[in-house]
Structures are given as C-alpha cells and as structure tokens.
Design a protein around this motif. Sequence first.
Motif, mmCIF file in Angstrom:
data_model
loop_
_atom_site.group_PDB
_atom_site.id
_atom_site.type_symbol
_atom_site.label_atom_id
_atom_site.label_comp_id
_atom_site.label_asym_id
_atom_site.label_seq_id
_atom_site.Cartn_x
_atom_site.Cartn_y
_atom_site.Cartn_z
ATOM 1 N N PRO A 268 -4.769 5.236 -1.473
ATOM 2 C CA PRO A 268 -3.353 4.901 -1.273
ATOM 3 C C PRO A 268 -2.402 6.024 -1.658
ATOM 4 N N LEU A 269 -2.743 6.790 -2.679
ATOM 5 C CA LEU A 269 -1.867 7.866 -3.112
ATOM 6 C C LEU A 269 -1.625 8.882 -2.006
ATOM 7 N N ASN A 270 -2.563 9.011 -1.071
ATOM 8 C CA ASN A 270 -2.446 9.991 0.008
ATOM 9 C C ASN A 270 -1.867 9.414 1.293
ATOM 10 N N LEU A 271 -1.528 8.138 1.302
ATOM 11 C CA LEU A 271 -1.138 7.467 2.538
ATOM 12 C C LEU A 271 0.339 7.076 2.582
ATOM 13 N N ILE A 272 1.114 7.519 1.628
ATOM 14 C CA ILE A 272 2.510 7.084 1.523
ATOM 15 C C ILE A 272 3.369 7.833 2.540
ATOM 16 N N PRO A 273 3.978 7.126 3.490
ATOM 17 C CA PRO A 273 4.827 7.805 4.487
ATOM 18 C C PRO A 273 6.225 8.051 3.929
ATOM 19 N N LYS A 274 6.920 9.004 4.493
ATOM 20 C CA LYS A 274 8.328 9.168 4.166
ATOM 21 C C LYS A 274 9.100 7.970 4.718
ATOM 22 N N ALA A 275 10.144 7.565 3.991
ATOM 23 C CA ALA A 275 10.874 6.372 4.385
ATOM 24 C C ALA A 275 11.497 6.514 5.770
ATOM 25 N N HIS A 276 11.872 7.736 6.160
ATOM 26 C CA HIS A 276 12.467 7.912 7.485
ATOM 27 C C HIS A 276 11.420 7.791 8.594
ATOM 28 N N GLU A 277 10.134 7.894 8.224
ATOM 29 C CA GLU A 277 9.066 7.719 9.202
ATOM 30 C C GLU A 277 8.657 6.253 9.313
ATOM 31 N N ARG A 278 8.503 5.601 8.186
ATOM 32 C CA ARG A 278 8.160 4.175 8.159
ATOM 33 C C ARG A 278 8.544 3.610 6.812
ATOM 34 N N ALA A 305 5.359 8.828 -6.585
ATOM 35 C CA ALA A 305 5.167 9.228 -5.187
ATOM 36 C C ALA A 305 5.901 8.270 -4.248
ATOM 37 N N ILE A 306 5.873 6.984 -4.559
ATOM 38 C CA ILE A 306 6.605 5.991 -3.761
ATOM 39 C C ILE A 306 8.103 6.288 -3.798
ATOM 40 N N ASP A 307 8.615 6.554 -4.989
ATOM 41 C CA ASP A 307 10.045 6.827 -5.139
ATOM 42 C C ASP A 307 10.443 8.110 -4.423
ATOM 43 N N GLN A 308 9.640 9.148 -4.568
ATOM 44 C CA GLN A 308 9.968 10.426 -3.935
ATOM 45 C C GLN A 308 9.966 10.325 -2.416
ATOM 46 N N ALA A 309 9.176 9.393 -1.882
ATOM 47 C CA ALA A 309 9.139 9.195 -0.428
ATOM 48 C C ALA A 309 10.299 8.330 0.055
ATOM 49 N N GLY A 310 11.082 7.789 -0.875
ATOM 50 C CA GLY A 310 12.267 7.024 -0.504
ATOM 51 C C GLY A 310 12.079 5.526 -0.413
#
Length: 368
Positions: A268-278, A305-310
Amino acid sequence: MNGNRTFLPKLCLWLVLLCGSWSGALLAAENAAGSEVVTGADGVKVHRDLIFATPAGQPLALDIYQPVRPGIRAPMPVLLIFHGGGWLINNKSIMQQMAGYVAAHADIVVVNADYRLLSSNHNTTKLNQIVEDALGATLWVQRNIQHYQGDPARVAVTGDSAGGHLAAMVTLAGQNLSSQGFASRTPGFKPSYLPEGESAESIRAAGGIQVQAAVLSYAVFDLQARAFADFETAKNGFWAMGKASPRGFFGAGINVHSHPELYRALSPLNLIPKAHERQLPPQFVHVGSRDTLTTPDSARQYVEAIDQAGHRSELHIYPGLNHAFLDNDCNEFLGNCFDRDAKAPLDDIIRFLNETFASPRGAVKPKR
C-alpha cells in the motif's frame, strides 16, 4: 510488522501465544435460506456463513450483523471487516466481538468476511489471490447488502494487521482489475466474486471497486520490506502456526529480487495516487504505542505519504496498547483484553464513520 529485521526474534517468541451464476438478489436469497440467523438482545440480527465466492473450490463465507432496533433509518452505512493473522492463521470468528460491538453501538451494518490463507489449497494460495478475495467480498457487499438494509453507496473497509493490509489494498487497488489476474510484470486483480455477466474489465470501466472510507488497524503497509526481512522463510513463525512450509508469497521461483514489481504492487505504501489523479476516501489509521510488529513508525510513514499526496487521514496511537487489541477476548502475553482495550478505539472508529458518512466529503480530526 514494520519492515525491520528486528521484528523477527520477537515475532517468533510470541507467535505461539498469539493467536457467480445467479443474480445478486437470488444469491442473497439462497444464502439467507442456508445460513444461521440469530437476533440478540442488543437489537442485532446476525446472518452467519453466507457464501460469497468459491475460488479454487474453497467456499468463502461472511457474517452480516444487521441492526434491527426501533428507530433504525435504512439504508445504513456498511463496515466490512478482514481479520488478521499474517495471511496464514485465524478466520472471521476472531473478529466477532468487534463486529458485534459496532453493530450494537451504531446504526451500521457490519460484514465480517473470510478469505483464503496462504496455506489454503495445499499451501498453493498466492497473496495476490487473497487480495482478490478481499476485492470479491467488497464487490459482493456492494451488490447485495441492500437485502440487509445496508447502503451500497456508503461502504467502509477495515482490518487488523494482515487484514489491515487487505483493507488498504481494496482502498488503493480497486481500479487495478484484470481478467488476466496477477501475471508477471503486469500485476492486476480478478475479484473472486464477479456478478453474473460482468468481468474484471467491465467493473474497471465503470470506475472499479471504490469504497467511501477505510479504517486501517495496525496494518501492514510495505510488503516489499516484509520480504526483505525474511517473512517468506522459516524465521517467520506464522508458517509454523499455519502448519505450512515456508515459501514465497507468489509461489516457487518468484522472489523479491527477481520480481520486485510484484511486491511493490501489493505494498500500500507504494500505491498512493496524487489527489489530482484520484481522490482516496478518508482513512482512519491507528496502532498501539507498544506494538513492535506493526509499529507506530510504520503507521506514521503511511499517513505522512497519504497527507503529502493530498488525501485526508486521521492517525491515532493508543498509549500502552500492543498488537491485536481488537481481537476477541484476552491475550495474556500481549497484555490485551477486548473488554478493557478495544472499546475506546472502537468508539473512535464509530465516531469517524458517523462523521464521514454524514458529510459528502467526510470529516477528519487532527492527528494525535
């Protein structure tokens, strides 16, 4: 399980002490007719052992905890639980007290699901197939839960330890569906349950398997690190507990060095998308401060990582609690007892779910 080699000696020490061809409506009716139904004094009707899929000839069952108290406003939100046990031990029964507590204290339909273990089918089940069972259970819930006054548009997934990993994979990889399954170099998932006339591709084209909230309880976030830390060897005592010979997550001839992309595809740590992507749904991440198996640091790393991805998340680290505090009854070695230790975290989870489902965008509290 923090991806650190230091967890193995401690793990080995305490492991010994830790323990579709019908339409949705017809399938639900068939299951209901063949399952045990019990209504308790707490106003919860329990439908036990409903079969949702039979991958490789192995029936997989789930229990549904349906609140039936006066004043219930249906349809209700849904919480789907996956148990822990290193993907090698336990079954849904170990989460019965958690499932019953949530259904008795909130207007939430709770589903407690089984999945194949690595030791299933003569120790041939692969970890990606277990993820496919979790995805299949989620899809079954979304297509059938209305028969139990659940709202298929308000589904949360949760799990503890290895079950937390599965809940995270459902949350993050529900769009990565393929009828080819988890082929080398092109990892995708074929859910164990598919509605009649539908395929992995048709589900993916319609948006994939999406949930509206996730509760990740002392979860495994980095499978690749686990493999590097000898999880696939006899140093991991879960194999002995599961009465299975140690082997790779993906079978013979595949390891983290030759096929790192497969291990990353289940991390899961490697699967976090950017919020603008999904945009991901709100996530509640929690762990005990004394947990040396899935450590507070690993939970913090994931939430950062979740927070940094938005995306929106909520982190709780519960002082004095060890691993597996949501399991039934007491574990003297770990120092956990459900009646004493699980109720405050479960009340926080219920509050999170109520707030999330009450708002179109959910509500997330500051981290602590």
